[in-house]
Design an enzyme around this catalytic site. Structure first.
Site, PDB file in Angstrom:
ATOM      1  CG  LEU A   1      -1.942   1.303   1.391  1.00 14.41           C
ATOM      2  CD1 LEU A   1      -2.692   1.329   0.253  1.00 14.41           C
ATOM      3  CD2 LEU A   1      -2.640   1.094   2.849  1.00 14.41           C
TER       4      LEU A   1
ATOM      5  CB  ILE B   1       4.598   1.299   3.862  1.00 16.31           C
ATOM      6  CG1 ILE B   1       3.891   0.740   5.112  1.00 16.31           C
ATOM      7  CG2 ILE B   1       4.304   2.549   3.612  1.00 16.31           C
ATOM      8  CD1 ILE B   1       2.400   0.797   4.800  1.00 16.31           C
ATOM      9  CE  LYS B   2       4.168   0.149  -4.951  1.00 16.56           C
ATOM     10  NZ  LYS B   2       3.311  -0.158  -5.993  1.00 16.56           N
ATOM     11  CB  VAL B   3       8.895   4.520   0.548  1.00 17.52           C
ATOM     12  CG1 VAL B   3       9.782   6.186   0.644  1.00 17.52           C
ATOM     13  CG2 VAL B   3       7.890   4.271   1.928  1.00 17.52           C
TER      14      VAL B   3
ATOM     15  CG  ASN C   1       7.181  -2.382  -3.051  1.00 16.60           C
ATOM     16  OD1 ASN C   1       7.936  -1.970  -3.841  1.00 16.60           O
ATOM     17  ND2 ASN C   1       6.235  -2.890  -3.547  1.00 16.60           N
TER      18      ASN C   1
END
Length: 375
Positions: free
Chosen positions: A109, A140-142, A163
């Site tokens: 996400l 967590i997408k960064v 991620n």
């Protein structure tokens, strides 16, 4: 009966994740079937995916109507919808996560794309999402922007799975891997467990060729003497980059610095191939899957590509072949009058902009549905 090619990939050390999410797939049991029958090992989401899912279907209309009539704002409605979807997907993958002892079975996400250049904001949003979803198999997408690097290090240090998205260039990839390791080192010094932390570095591929190929074609047309040389790069810069990235991965995670962390249970930060749907109809629709099969990697693909690979895939370990040559060939791209670092920075900038536009479009759609619900 011929064995499903998707299932053969696991034996070659590669996981398939799906670059798609929609509530109807969860409710109908379709996603569960993909996990059980095709060996699907994870799901990724992003603002564009949620925008298409919510605006392009009626799956969410009842939930939006209820939330709107409860007085929720657009931001609160989006948060509720996204968190519920991600929780349900994470729960479907939980048996995979448990069976593989946390080595796979993740759902991703993304933090708000509006925070791509805001380190503190990214950290705060990632913490909020991590607490809201409350699942160990969440990532967590960064974004892998300059501003994202310290956020990655901080979040990994806190034990939040990350991620890293929108990666295009090799120098930036090195820094992303170093940020991950630095975060693990922080945990090690504090005596915190390392095995429970996972991360992937998402390298975007097809967009590279989409940007580079027209320039190559134009130069080849204008200067026939360079045609043979330039043809080496045509449709291949993305794959060369991926092979070079894999060599960097092996160098870093087989190295002494990470070795000390590995002895304490740390996992490598796997490379994930993203943007793998073929944009050029002249190329095979499986181009960015077949060429990049290798151990300790992930290929995240849209539903259409997954179906195509189930029907026509030819699994074989190809990623490590020609890695040194690929890196050397990339260094010659400047002879074609092209600065790859400039190209990848342009792609990063455009990628952030596209995600912001998709997110804004999603918010506009939700506002329209919210207003309609309370009339």
């Amino acid at each position: 009966m011929k064995k499903n090619p998707l299932l053969k990939l696991e034996n070659l050390g590669q996981s398939i994740w799906m670059d798609f999410i929609r509530r109807g797939m969860i409710s109908s049991g379709e996603l569960k079937r993909l996990i059980e029958e095709d060996g699907l090992r994870g799901v990724t989401s992003n603002p564009s995916i949620f925008e298409k899912a919510i605006a392009g279907s009626r799956d969410y209309d009842d939930a939006i109507r209820t939330l709107a009539r409860d007085g929720k704002s657009v931001d609160q409605i989006y948060a509720a919808l996204a968190v519920e979807d991600i929780q349900r997907v994470a729960d479907l993958f939980r048996p995979v996560y448990d069976r593989l002892d946390g080595a796979d079975g993740y759902v991703s996400l993304e933090v708000s794309p509006r925070l791509a250049y805001d380190t503190a904001g990214t950290i705060a949003d990632a913490r909020r999402l991590w607490v809201a979803v409350s699942r160990p198999n969440l990532m967590i997408k960064v974004p892998g922007t300059i501003e994202g690097l310290p956020a990655i290090q901080q979040l990994i240090g806190e034990g939040i799975n990350v991620n890293i998205t929108l990666l295009f260039g090799l120098p930036r990839y090195r820094r992303v891997a170093e940020a991950y390791i630095a975060g693990l080192e922080t945990r090690a010094v504090q005596g915190k467990p390392l095995k429970s932390v996972a991360s992937v570095a998402s390298f975007f591929l097809s967009r590279i060729d989409v940007l580079v190929d027209p320039t190559l074609e134009k130069t080849m047309e204008m200067d026939k003497s360079k045609a043979d040389f330039l043809d080496i790069f045509h449709g291949q810069v993305a794959i060369f980059s991926a092979k070079a990235a894999y060599r960097i991965y092996k160098e870093i995670f087989d190295g002494e610095r990470f070795g000390k962390l590995k002895d304490q249970g740390a996992r490598t930060q796997r490379l994930l191939w993203a943007s793998t749907s073929t944009k050029n109809p002249a190329y095979s629709d499986l181009k960015y899957v077949e060429a990049l099969i290798g151990p300790e990697t992930i290929d995240t693909i849209p539903l259409e590509t997954l179906s195509a690979y189930r029907d026509r895939g030819k699994p074989a370990s190809r990623l490590s072949k020609g890695g040194l040559k690929a890196a050397g060939t990339l260094r010659r791209l400047s002879e074609a009058g092209m600065d790859l670092d400039r190209v990848t920075q342009q792609l990063e900038d455009e990628g952030v902009k596209k995600f912001v536009e998709a997110f804004d479009g999603l918010m506009n759609t939700l506002e329209e549905k919210r207003v309609a619900a309370i009339r």
